[in-house]
Design a protein around this motif. Structure first.
Motif, PDB file in Angstrom:
ATOM      1  N   ILE A 327       0.459  -1.237  -0.244  1.00 42.90           N
ATOM      2  CA  ILE A 327       0.307  -0.131   0.109  1.00 42.90           C
ATOM      3  C   ILE A 327       0.703   1.135   0.021  1.00 42.90           C
ATOM      4  O   ILE A 327       1.976   1.911   0.811  1.00 42.90           O
ATOM      5  CB  ILE A 327      -0.850   0.079   1.212  1.00 42.90           C
ATOM      6  CG1 ILE A 327      -1.750  -0.789   1.151  1.00 42.90           C
ATOM      7  CG2 ILE A 327      -1.472   1.187   1.095  1.00 42.90           C
ATOM      8  CD1 ILE A 327      -3.050  -1.445   2.773  1.00 42.90           C
ATOM      9  N   ASP A 329       1.914   5.843  -0.510  1.00 41.20           N
ATOM     10  CA  ASP A 329       1.257   6.859  -0.061  1.00 41.20           C
ATOM     11  C   ASP A 329       0.801   7.296  -1.706  1.00 41.20           C
ATOM     12  O   ASP A 329       2.283   7.787  -2.435  1.00 41.20           O
ATOM     13  CB  ASP A 329       2.595   7.370   1.056  1.00 41.20           C
ATOM     14  CG  ASP A 329       2.305   9.164   1.068  1.00 41.20           C
ATOM     15  OD1 ASP A 329       2.219   9.585   0.214  1.00 41.20           O
ATOM     16  OD2 ASP A 329       1.706   9.183   2.070  1.00 41.20           O
ATOM     17  N   THR A 330      -0.019   7.830  -1.172  1.00 44.00           N
ATOM     18  CA  THR A 330      -0.354   8.418  -3.552  1.00 44.00           C
ATOM     19  C   THR A 330       0.898   9.578  -3.443  1.00 44.00           C
ATOM     20  O   THR A 330       0.902   9.880  -4.806  1.00 44.00           O
ATOM     21  CB  THR A 330      -1.629   9.164  -3.219  1.00 44.00           C
ATOM     22  OG1 THR A 330      -3.030   7.763  -2.437  1.00 44.00           O
ATOM     23  CG2 THR A 330      -2.265   9.392  -4.034  1.00 44.00           C
ATOM     24  N   GLU A 455      -9.351  -0.824   9.966  1.00 46.38           N
ATOM     25  CA  GLU A 455      -9.942  -0.122   9.153  1.00 46.38           C
ATOM     26  C   GLU A 455     -11.135  -1.172   8.622  1.00 46.38           C
ATOM     27  O   GLU A 455     -11.255  -2.013   8.928  1.00 46.38           O
ATOM     28  CB  GLU A 455      -8.722  -1.448   7.416  1.00 46.38           C
ATOM     29  CG  GLU A 455      -7.215  -0.609   7.884  1.00 46.38           C
ATOM     30  CD  GLU A 455      -6.080  -1.691   6.601  1.00 46.38           C
ATOM     31  OE1 GLU A 455      -6.445  -1.763   5.660  1.00 46.38           O
ATOM     32  OE2 GLU A 455      -5.045  -1.426   7.091  1.00 46.38           O
ATOM     33  N   PHE A 476      -8.349   4.166   9.231  1.00 41.70           N
ATOM     34  CA  PHE A 476      -8.907   3.858   7.565  1.00 41.70           C
ATOM     35  C   PHE A 476     -10.642   3.559   6.689  1.00 41.70           C
ATOM     36  O   PHE A 476     -10.948   2.433   7.386  1.00 41.70           O
ATOM     37  CB  PHE A 476      -8.062   2.929   6.522  1.00 41.70           C
ATOM     38  CG  PHE A 476      -6.899   3.511   7.161  1.00 41.70           C
ATOM     39  CD1 PHE A 476      -6.142   4.338   6.602  1.00 41.70           C
ATOM     40  CD2 PHE A 476      -5.593   2.536   8.620  1.00 41.70           C
ATOM     41  CE1 PHE A 476      -4.733   4.570   6.883  1.00 41.70           C
ATOM     42  CE2 PHE A 476      -4.929   3.665   9.053  1.00 41.70           C
ATOM     43  CZ  PHE A 476      -3.861   4.008   7.490  1.00 41.70           C
ATOM     44  N   LYS A 478     -11.298   2.208   2.868  1.00 46.31           N
ATOM     45  CA  LYS A 478     -10.873   1.659   1.637  1.00 46.31           C
ATOM     46  C   LYS A 478     -12.153   1.128   0.797  1.00 46.31           C
ATOM     47  O   LYS A 478     -12.639   1.171   1.307  1.00 46.31           O
ATOM     48  CB  LYS A 478     -10.591   0.078   1.964  1.00 46.31           C
ATOM     49  CG  LYS A 478      -9.078  -0.299   3.129  1.00 46.31           C
ATOM     50  CD  LYS A 478      -8.757  -1.816   2.728  1.00 46.31           C
ATOM     51  CE  LYS A 478      -7.964  -1.069   1.476  1.00 46.31           C
ATOM     52  NZ  LYS A 478      -7.051  -3.016   1.467  1.00 46.31           N
ATOM     53  N   ILE A 512      -7.731   4.218   1.244  1.00 44.01           N
ATOM     54  CA  ILE A 512      -6.808   3.654   1.087  1.00 44.01           C
ATOM     55  C   ILE A 512      -8.204   3.235  -1.136  1.00 44.01           C
ATOM     56  O   ILE A 512      -9.070   2.169  -0.333  1.00 44.01           O
ATOM     57  CB  ILE A 512      -6.491   1.957   1.494  1.00 44.01           C
ATOM     58  CG1 ILE A 512      -5.825   2.589   2.647  1.00 44.01           C
ATOM     59  CG2 ILE A 512      -5.882   1.370   0.619  1.00 44.01           C
ATOM     60  CD1 ILE A 512      -5.587   1.607   4.028  1.00 44.01           C
ATOM     61  N   GLU A 514      -8.368   0.664  -3.126  1.00 43.04           N
ATOM     62  CA  GLU A 514      -7.774  -0.340  -3.905  1.00 43.04           C
ATOM     63  C   GLU A 514      -8.086  -0.677  -5.384  1.00 43.04           C
ATOM     64  O   GLU A 514      -8.841  -0.319  -5.660  1.00 43.04           O
ATOM     65  CB  GLU A 514      -7.844  -1.610  -2.709  1.00 43.04           C
ATOM     66  CG  GLU A 514      -9.394  -1.482  -3.021  1.00 43.04           C
ATOM     67  CD  GLU A 514     -10.443  -2.995  -2.211  1.00 43.04           C
ATOM     68  OE1 GLU A 514      -8.981  -3.357  -1.282  1.00 43.04           O
ATOM     69  OE2 GLU A 514     -11.417  -2.943  -1.632  1.00 43.04           O
ATOM     70  N   SER A 530      -7.215  11.033  -1.947  1.00 42.48           N
ATOM     71  CA  SER A 530      -6.981  10.305  -1.576  1.00 42.48           C
ATOM     72  C   SER A 530      -5.232   9.787  -0.789  1.00 42.48           C
ATOM     73  O   SER A 530      -4.195   9.841  -2.026  1.00 42.48           O
ATOM     74  CB  SER A 530      -7.620   8.475  -2.388  1.00 42.48           C
ATOM     75  OG  SER A 530      -7.293   7.236  -1.526  1.00 42.48           O
ATOM     76  N   PHE A 532      -3.916   7.048   0.530  1.00 39.69           N
ATOM     77  CA  PHE A 532      -2.999   5.791   0.266  1.00 39.69           C
ATOM     78  C   PHE A 532      -4.067   5.051  -1.365  1.00 39.69           C
ATOM     79  O   PHE A 532      -4.401   5.095  -1.367  1.00 39.69           O
ATOM     80  CB  PHE A 532      -2.960   4.991   0.599  1.00 39.69           C
ATOM     81  CG  PHE A 532      -1.647   5.795   2.276  1.00 39.69           C
ATOM     82  CD1 PHE A 532      -0.917   6.000   2.461  1.00 39.69           C
ATOM     83  CD2 PHE A 532      -3.089   5.881   3.277  1.00 39.69           C
ATOM     84  CE1 PHE A 532      -0.489   6.653   3.098  1.00 39.69           C
ATOM     85  CE2 PHE A 532      -2.878   6.849   4.489  1.00 39.69           C
ATOM     86  CZ  PHE A 532      -1.026   6.932   4.516  1.00 39.69           C
ATOM     87  N   GLN A 534      -3.659   0.883  -3.708  1.00 44.55           N
ATOM     88  CA  GLN A 534      -2.653   0.091  -4.093  1.00 44.55           C
ATOM     89  C   GLN A 534      -3.681  -0.559  -5.144  1.00 44.55           C
ATOM     90  O   GLN A 534      -4.474  -0.478  -5.355  1.00 44.55           O
ATOM     91  CB  GLN A 534      -3.076  -0.879  -2.519  1.00 44.55           C
ATOM     92  CG  GLN A 534      -4.366  -1.694  -2.351  1.00 44.55           C
ATOM     93  CD  GLN A 534      -4.497  -2.293  -1.624  1.00 44.55           C
ATOM     94  OE1 GLN A 534      -5.382  -2.537  -0.432  1.00 44.55           O
ATOM     95  NE2 GLN A 534      -4.111  -3.263  -1.012  1.00 44.55           N
TER      96      GLN A 534
END
Length: 555
Positions: A327, A329-330, A455, A476, A478, A512, A514, A530, A532, A534
């Motif tokens: 994951i 950091d943006t 999360e 968090f 998601k 986060i 995804e 956002s 984070f 992934q």
């Protein structure tokens, strides 16, 4: 009184009493029989004298029963039992029988048989039925008794919505055991096997031995899952070794045939025959333990049982392996944490993905053991990552909804050392809030107090969280990959993603995203704020050695 007269009176009393009196020598030859013996048995005295009591033999008892009788009286002990004998005309009669050994100089020389006729037709029915319907070796029902008892039982369920099944169990290659161990040992093996089935299933089911090495169970079930569990349990029960005196523990395989009874199945005997046909199909397939007469049910239960054994073996042998998806950091695109994805690494089938077993696992008794292994491995990997990279990294672990519903997650988390808790993210799906919301929120807040990161996965996809999000100390949210994939083309989806990010910021949470697979998706999420991201655009899930290399290069 004159002793001679006393003897005459006693003789008359014995001769004309309504009770049976017989005197035999040490070999069992009848020396005397009173009038009652004639009346009860239908034989004349002249037909009885000089014969042995076997003249009254009913044929309902085994050699072992008679051996027990003779061993008792030859040892000088009194034998007392209700017995069924046969009259001269072939009909049965029942007597309460007492045999007294007569000793002379301390040695048994004769036997006195005294019996009371307790024959009544209704009294005999149960005993006769027992011998008609019972397997004398195992004391279970025989084939006729199995059919009889099922026929009686299904009448009670005729108008009730309930499932019924006949399950036939065969010991594989039993003739081989006869050759290796002999008939006596194998008879003991059949008794132990029958007892094991009766002890486990006899209370709720009808258990029988319907053939040489073939046993059967009639079972009632409320839904198909109960039937699945029973098939699995039968297989499990038969896995344990059988201990027989003077013989090493014996283990054998079984084959199973099953017929689920329908309302149209009016013949129990026909249904049993169909279960046996299914058994024959199972015996012909070396890769199949069982077979259902119905193909659709057969596939469903086969999948269930195969998954059961896959999960059980994976837990017993610790075949679970971790893959890690980073994951990022943006803004900096530095790896900030790792989501744990669990696979089964099977020795012959290779890597097995969660979609093959996770639904079963979450609703099974194996869940607690699985999550204990999950935590143990996660902590172990955290230590190895710290040693290799020189720093701790957060690891995100998916926890089953059911572990929150039953509260077992608290016990599991309390065993984690306090200094490591802040590096573990507990991830749950939003569907956990479908019921008992107050309890779930209480558990989440307790985990937060313990020091864990929290999360909520798939936010916005299943249940409205707005009404209780202010009550949770969650770190968090998601954003589900389905939103990420559609937000480029769909304005509504774009608005949802934007709203989730703004909502999270407003209540002090981070997001986060995804499932990021393209640069365009990444750029849009970055512009929306956002925190984070992934997904495969950055990295697919990697085994441990590969993730270590990526972590070292990402510094």
């Amino acid at each position: 009184m004159d002793k001679r007269l006393l003897k005459e009176y006693l003789f008359l009393a014995i001769e004309y009493t309504s009770d049976w009196v017989i005197l035999t020598d040490i070999d069992g030859v009848i020396m005397y029989a009173n009038n009652a013996v004639e009346v009860i048995s239908g034989y004349k005295k002249e037909e009885i004298l000089g014969q042995k009591p076997s003249i009254f033999k009913s044929g309902l008892y085994t050699r072992a029963d008679y051996e027990k009788l003779w061993n008792t009286i030859l040892s000088g002990q009194v034998y007392k039992k209700a017995l069924i004998n046969k009259k001269k005309d072939g009909t049965f009669f029942q007597i309460l029988h007492t045999i007294l050994p007569i000793k002379q100089d301390g040695k048994v020389v004769k036997f006195l048989s005294i019996a009371k006729d307790i024959s009544r037709e209704m009294d005999l029915l149960d005993e006769i039925k027992k011998f008609k319907y019972q397997d004398t070796s195992t004391s279970l029902l025989n084939r006729a008794g199995f059919i009889y008892e099922i026929s009686r039982s299904i009448k009670d369920y005729k108008n009730i919505e309930i499932g019924m099944a006949i399950i036939v169990i065969d010991i594989v290659n039993f003739s081989h055991f006869n050759e290796v161990y002999g008939i006596s040992v194998c008879n003991d093996l059949l008794k132990l096997f029958g007892k094991r089935l009766a002890d486990r299933f006899g209370g709720d089911s009808i258990v029988a031995r319907i053939g040489g090495d073939v046993f059967a169970i009639f079972n009632i079930f409320l839904n198909i899952n109960e039937l699945k569990n029973m098939i699995t349990e039968i297989i499990h029960v038969c896995k344990s070794p059988f201990s027989i005196e003077n013989v090493n523990e014996i283990v054998f395989d079984i084959k199973i045939g099953v017929k689920v009874l329908q309302q149209s199945d009016i013949s129990v005997e026909d249904s049993l025959h169909k279960a046996e046909l299914a058994l024959n199909l199972a015996k012909k397939n070396p890769n199949s333990i069982f077979r259902f007469y119905n193909d659709n049910i057969n596939k469903e239960v086969t999948d269930f049982v195969n998954t059961y054994h896959l999960v059980k073996e994976a837990i017993d042998n610790r075949w679970f392996v971790f893959y890690f998806q980073p994951i990022y950091d943006t803004n900096s695109l530095k790896i900030v944490s790792l989501e744990v994805l669990v696979r089964i690494k099977h020795p012959t089938m290779g890597l097995i993905y969660p979609d093959k077993y996770i639904n079963f696992l979450e609703n099974s008794s194996f869940l607690a053991d699985f999550e204990r292994i999950l935590f143990e491995k996660a902590l172990n990997y955290m230590g190895r990552i710290s040693d290799e990279t020189g720093g701790n990294l957060n690891i995100s672990i998916n926890i089953s909804v059911n572990s929150f519903r039953n509260g077992s997650i608290i016990d599991l988390c309390e065993k984690v050392s306090e200094e490591l808790r802040r590096f573990i993210s507990i991830e749950i799906t939003e569907r956990v809030f479908a019921e008992r919301v107050d309890k779930i929120i209480s558990i989440l807040n307790k985990l937060k107090e313990l020091g864990f990161v929290l999360e909520i996965d798939d936010f916005g996809t299943g249940y409205s969280s707005l009404s209780y999000i202010d009550k949770m100390q969650v770190d968090f949210l998601k954003i589900n990959m389905s939103f990420v994939w559609r937000m480029i083309e769909c304005k509504k989806t774009y608005a949802i993603v934007k709203s989730i990010i703004e909502l999270a910021k407003g209540v002090g949470m981070k997001t986060i995203a995804e499932g990021v697979e393209t640069k365009e998706q990444y750029d849009m999420l970055k512009s929306l704020g956002s925190d984070f991201v992934q997904g495969y655009y950055f990295s697919k899930p990697l085994p441990f050695d590969d993730i270590l290399l990526k972590l070292k290069s990402n510094k």
